[in-house]
Design a protein around this motif. Structure first.
Motif, PDB file in Angstrom:
ATOM      1  N   ARG A 111       0.814  -1.209   0.000  1.00  0.00           N
ATOM      2  CA  ARG A 111       0.000   0.000   0.000  1.00  0.00           C
ATOM      3  C   ARG A 111       0.850   1.263   0.000  1.00  0.00           C
ATOM      4  NH1 ARG A 111      -2.835  -3.216  -1.503  1.00  0.00           N
ATOM      5  NH2 ARG A 111      -4.695  -4.121  -0.538  1.00  0.00           N
ATOM      6  N   ALA A 112       2.016   1.226   0.576  1.00  0.00           N
ATOM      7  CA  ALA A 112       2.853   2.430   0.630  1.00  0.00           C
ATOM      8  C   ALA A 112       4.318   2.065   0.806  1.00  0.00           C
ATOM      9  CB  ALA A 112       2.414   3.339   1.768  1.00  0.00           C
ATOM     10  N   LEU A 113       5.172   2.926   0.306  1.00  0.00           N
ATOM     11  CA  LEU A 113       6.610   2.842   0.527  1.00  0.00           C
ATOM     12  C   LEU A 113       7.056   4.143   1.159  1.00  0.00           C
ATOM     13  CD1 LEU A 113       8.880   0.715  -0.383  1.00  0.00           C
ATOM     14  CD2 LEU A 113       6.579   0.333  -1.242  1.00  0.00           C
ATOM     15  N   ALA A 114       8.080   4.066   1.973  1.00  0.00           N
ATOM     16  CA  ALA A 114       8.562   5.273   2.627  1.00  0.00           C
ATOM     17  C   ALA A 114      10.074   5.221   2.805  1.00  0.00           C
ATOM     18  CB  ALA A 114       7.893   5.447   3.990  1.00  0.00           C
ATOM     19  N   TRP A 115      10.630   6.381   3.001  1.00  0.00           N
ATOM     20  CA  TRP A 115      12.031   6.516   3.404  1.00  0.00           C
ATOM     21  C   TRP A 115      12.062   7.085   4.815  1.00  0.00           C
ATOM     22  CZ3 TRP A 115      16.198   4.729   0.792  1.00  0.00           C
ATOM     23  CH2 TRP A 115      16.022   4.425  -0.555  1.00  0.00           C
ATOM     24  N   PHE A 116      12.792   6.403   5.681  1.00  0.00           N
ATOM     25  CA  PHE A 116      13.079   6.890   7.018  1.00  0.00           C
ATOM     26  C   PHE A 116      14.580   7.131   7.113  1.00  0.00           C
ATOM     27  CE2 PHE A 116       9.223   6.170   9.604  1.00  0.00           C
ATOM     28  CZ  PHE A 116       8.458   5.457   8.704  1.00  0.00           C
ATOM     29  N   ARG A 117      14.999   7.839   8.142  1.00  0.00           N
ATOM     30  CA  ARG A 117      16.420   8.015   8.383  1.00  0.00           C
ATOM     31  C   ARG A 117      16.691   8.020   9.878  1.00  0.00           C
ATOM     32  NH1 ARG A 117      17.278  14.328   6.401  1.00  0.00           N
ATOM     33  NH2 ARG A 117      16.170  15.332   8.147  1.00  0.00           N
ATOM     34  N   GLN A 118      17.915   7.635  10.213  1.00  0.00           N
ATOM     35  CA  GLN A 118      18.319   7.625  11.611  1.00  0.00           C
ATOM     36  C   GLN A 118      19.750   8.112  11.726  1.00  0.00           C
ATOM     37  OE1 GLN A 118      17.789   3.885  13.672  1.00  0.00           O
ATOM     38  NE2 GLN A 118      17.743   4.919  15.644  1.00  0.00           N
TER      39      GLN A 118
ATOM     40  N   ILE B 249       5.126   7.425  -0.162  1.00  0.00           N
ATOM     41  CA  ILE B 249       4.348   7.453  -1.387  1.00  0.00           C
ATOM     42  C   ILE B 249       3.379   6.277  -1.373  1.00  0.00           C
ATOM     43  CG2 ILE B 249       6.105   6.128  -2.668  1.00  0.00           C
ATOM     44  CD1 ILE B 249       5.333   7.871  -5.129  1.00  0.00           C
ATOM     45  N   THR B 250       2.126   6.542  -1.748  1.00  0.00           N
ATOM     46  CA  THR B 250       1.166   5.441  -1.821  1.00  0.00           C
ATOM     47  C   THR B 250       1.415   4.653  -3.098  1.00  0.00           C
ATOM     48  OG1 THR B 250      -0.493   6.803  -2.940  1.00  0.00           O
ATOM     49  CG2 THR B 250      -0.539   6.758  -0.537  1.00  0.00           C
TER      50      THR B 250
ATOM     51  N   THR C 179       1.676  -2.490   4.282  1.00  0.00           N
ATOM     52  CA  THR C 179       0.457  -3.064   3.715  1.00  0.00           C
ATOM     53  C   THR C 179      -0.776  -2.319   4.203  1.00  0.00           C
ATOM     54  OG1 THR C 179       0.386  -4.687   5.505  1.00  0.00           O
ATOM     55  CG2 THR C 179       1.468  -5.356   3.445  1.00  0.00           C
ATOM     56  N   TYR C 180      -0.570  -1.219   4.909  1.00  0.00           N
ATOM     57  CA  TYR C 180      -1.660  -0.381   5.387  1.00  0.00           C
ATOM     58  C   TYR C 180      -1.804   0.845   4.490  1.00  0.00           C
ATOM     59  CZ  TYR C 180      -1.369  -3.022   9.737  1.00  0.00           C
ATOM     60  OH  TYR C 180      -1.359  -4.032  10.670  1.00  0.00           O
ATOM     61  N   TYR C 181      -3.032   1.348   4.418  1.00  0.00           N
ATOM     62  CA  TYR C 181      -3.239   2.606   3.718  1.00  0.00           C
ATOM     63  C   TYR C 181      -2.710   3.737   4.600  1.00  0.00           C
ATOM     64  CZ  TYR C 181      -6.282   0.116   0.480  1.00  0.00           C
ATOM     65  OH  TYR C 181      -6.766  -0.751  -0.456  1.00  0.00           O
ATOM     66  N   VAL C 182      -1.921   4.619   4.012  1.00  0.00           N
ATOM     67  CA  VAL C 182      -1.373   5.722   4.788  1.00  0.00           C
ATOM     68  C   VAL C 182      -1.865   7.040   4.226  1.00  0.00           C
ATOM     69  CG1 VAL C 182       0.686   4.388   5.395  1.00  0.00           C
ATOM     70  CG2 VAL C 182       0.740   5.927   3.404  1.00  0.00           C
ATOM     71  N   GLY C 183      -1.903   8.043   5.124  1.00  0.00           N
ATOM     72  CA  GLY C 183      -2.316   9.378   4.724  1.00  0.00           C
ATOM     73  C   GLY C 183      -1.534  10.393   5.514  1.00  0.00           C
ATOM     74  N   ASN C 184      -1.979  11.620   5.462  1.00  0.00           N
ATOM     75  CA  ASN C 184      -1.260  12.696   6.121  1.00  0.00           C
ATOM     76  C   ASN C 184      -1.087  12.484   7.622  1.00  0.00           C
ATOM     77  OD1 ASN C 184       0.085  14.909   5.140  1.00  0.00           O
ATOM     78  ND2 ASN C 184      -1.779  15.894   4.420  1.00  0.00           N
ATOM     79  N   GLY C 185      -2.038  11.814   8.221  1.00  0.00           N
ATOM     80  CA  GLY C 185      -1.998  11.673   9.665  1.00  0.00           C
ATOM     81  C   GLY C 185      -1.165  10.533  10.190  1.00  0.00           C
TER      82      GLY C 185
END
Length: 127
Positions: free
Chosen positions: A32-39, A51-52, A100-106
């Motif tokens: 459902r979505a891919l993201a970039w995180f950083r540490q 991004i969805t 695998t979850y729908y993501v949004g602004n919140g």
């Protein structure tokens, strides 16, 4: 389980650019979505951008808006993070993550929504 492999990290001077890529392999029908995180050292992992997967809607942290852009290719096999105007504060290990979850602004920035993670790629910005 989605497999993710990041590439494109490295050392760059402040003001420069880098492009990270995340290759998405195996089954993606429930993605459902891919993201970039950083540490960064001594800091908690933080969201950079997401991004969805189906529509391609994008979200970005305030700290990178206007400088970083997340995108995916039409074949939906790669997610990229174009990083411009880099500063030393952008130095971190960058991780690609899949949900695998729908993501949004919140909720796009919640690490617990992302069940698959890449191994990370180091980005270092010198002053």
């Amino acid at each position: 389980q989605v497999q993710l492999v990041e590439s494109g990290g490295g050392l760059v001077q402040a003001g420069g650019s880098l492009r990270l890529s995340c290759a998405v392999s195996t089954r993606t029908s429930n993605l459902r979505a891919l993201a970039w995180f950083r540490q960064a050292p001594g800091k908690e992992r933080e969201i950079v951008a997401a991004i969805t997967w189906s529509v391609g809607a994008t979200f970005a942290a305030d700290s990178v808006k206007g400088r970083f852009t997340i995108s995916r290719d039409n074949a939906k096999t790669t997610v990229a993070l174009q990083m411009n105007k880099l500063t030393p504060e952008d130095t971190a290990v960058y991780y690609c993550a899949a949900s695998t979850y729908y993501v949004g602004n919140g909720n796009y920035g919640l690490p617990r929504l992302y069940g698959s993670w890449g191994q990370g790629t180091q980005v270092s910005v010198s002053s």
